[in-house]
Design an enzyme around this catalytic site. Sequence first.
Site, PDB file in Angstrom:
ATOM      1  N   TYR A 149      70.818  61.857  70.960  1.00 23.08           N
ATOM      2  CA  TYR A 149      69.791  60.908  70.525  1.00 23.08           C
ATOM      3  C   TYR A 149      70.147  59.471  70.889  1.00 23.08           C
ATOM      4  O   TYR A 149      69.411  58.546  70.556  1.00 23.08           O
ATOM      5  CB  TYR A 149      69.583  60.993  69.010  1.00 23.08           C
ATOM      6  N   LYS A 181      79.680  72.763  67.880  1.00 25.79           N
ATOM      7  CA  LYS A 181      79.765  73.779  68.933  1.00 25.79           C
ATOM      8  C   LYS A 181      81.012  73.429  69.758  1.00 25.79           C
ATOM      9  O   LYS A 181      80.967  73.231  70.980  1.00 25.79           O
ATOM     10  CB  LYS A 181      78.475  73.752  69.774  1.00 25.79           C
ATOM     11  N   ASP A 221      75.404  78.059  65.947  1.00 32.42           N
ATOM     12  CA  ASP A 221      74.544  79.248  66.020  1.00 32.42           C
ATOM     13  C   ASP A 221      74.816  80.181  64.839  1.00 32.42           C
ATOM     14  O   ASP A 221      73.899  80.689  64.190  1.00 32.42           O
ATOM     15  CB  ASP A 221      74.669  79.966  67.376  1.00 32.42           C
ATOM     16  N   ASP A 255      69.358  67.531  62.900  1.00 36.38           N
ATOM     17  CA  ASP A 255      67.895  67.494  62.961  1.00 36.38           C
ATOM     18  C   ASP A 255      67.326  68.910  62.860  1.00 36.38           C
ATOM     19  O   ASP A 255      66.417  69.191  62.086  1.00 36.38           O
ATOM     20  CB  ASP A 255      67.478  66.829  64.283  1.00 36.38           C
TER      21      ASP A 255
END
Length: 361
Positions: free
Chosen positions: A125, A191, A224, A248
């Site tokens: 972002y 991640k 995930d 988000d």
Amino acid sequence: MKSYNITLIPGDGIGPELTTATRRVLEATGVKLNWDIVHAGTDVMAEYGTPLPPHVVESIRRNKVALKGPITTPIGSGFRSVNVALRKELELYCCLRPCKSYVGTPTLYNNIDIVIVRENMEDLYAGIEFEKGTPNNARLISFLGEMGAKIKPDSGISIKPISESGSRRIVRFAFEYARNHKRKRVTAVHKANIMKFSDGLFLAVARDVAREYPEIEFEDRIVDNMTMQLVKKPQFFDVLVCPNLYGDIISDLCAGLVGGLGVAPGANLGDTLALFEPTHGSAPKYKGMNKANPMAMMLSGVLMLKWIGETAAAESVENAVAAVIAEGKNVTYDLKPEGQQDRAVGTSQVADAIIDKMNRL
Ligand code: NAD
């Protein structure tokens, strides 16, 4: 009597009608709120040549507290997000999004009380992008090629910066929040197995900061796996701290767990400034229809009242919202069980019902 100057940005789409409903409810608490109303987004482009005129930012700097409706961002092209620009301009580095089950919400789950602490300024972002076919894009691809990173020449590129200082600041916020609100567990989401130098850094910093808070349990999840576990056993989770993008996505997922975006409030917080807004967007298809749920914005107002120290007023609004949801009569379509949507009421009727409850409780 103490009074507060608050910047009010009605936004667009469903924003203005939700703002009107929310104002009525907040004013019914008796707290003296002086609204400094300013506008941003597509509707002011023609007049000011920008969707975020400087006087809007100045108003928030002056008043230190703002309440904002959602603002539409064109997809793919057009101006960049006003919402993201405000967070960056005002250094609102923390996005706080509580997701709490209220009894009576039509959802598969109950007893969820998760708080998402989302880093608000870095990551994908940051707005560092290189459009396919432009000279800077070609230069970057060539430079990276020299360093052994092969990128197809017809690629668009978005950069993902995650800093040690930014990570430390947000993780520390999460732990301080946990400590001050008697929360038991902080989970870092990442991640790091794939993005070793960005998410890996975030995780390493999180582990480091966690050592300063031995009374709070710390753990981490790969994003995930996190989404799957949130759906399987959401009651297990307490405070989640996330880099910007995962925060988000996960906050919409958590909103879905507790009944939808209509009941998901939020706050963008810096060291001295605060901007309160619902998690949801401008839902343009419902614009002007008196149909959207104003509770997420009202609950953002509850967070605002707590921030300015008006705790009793905040509790009065939240209790009234909870009571109206529990009764199930005066709620919008999204809080009606499947097949009963035709019995829903509109945005303004929800405000009426909440004010009525506040007067009775
Ligand atoms: P959205 O949140 O506007 O809508 C997603 C879904 O949730 C839609 O089905 C919508 O009808 C429903 N919904 C949203 N708010 C609701 C409410 N209060 N009551 C009942 N139902 C509600 O997301 P979107 O469609 O992806 O985005 C629309 C626009 O909003 C885009 O331009 C996007 O960029 C912008 N947006 C702004 C903000 C912000 O201002 N902070 C946040 C997210 C999206």
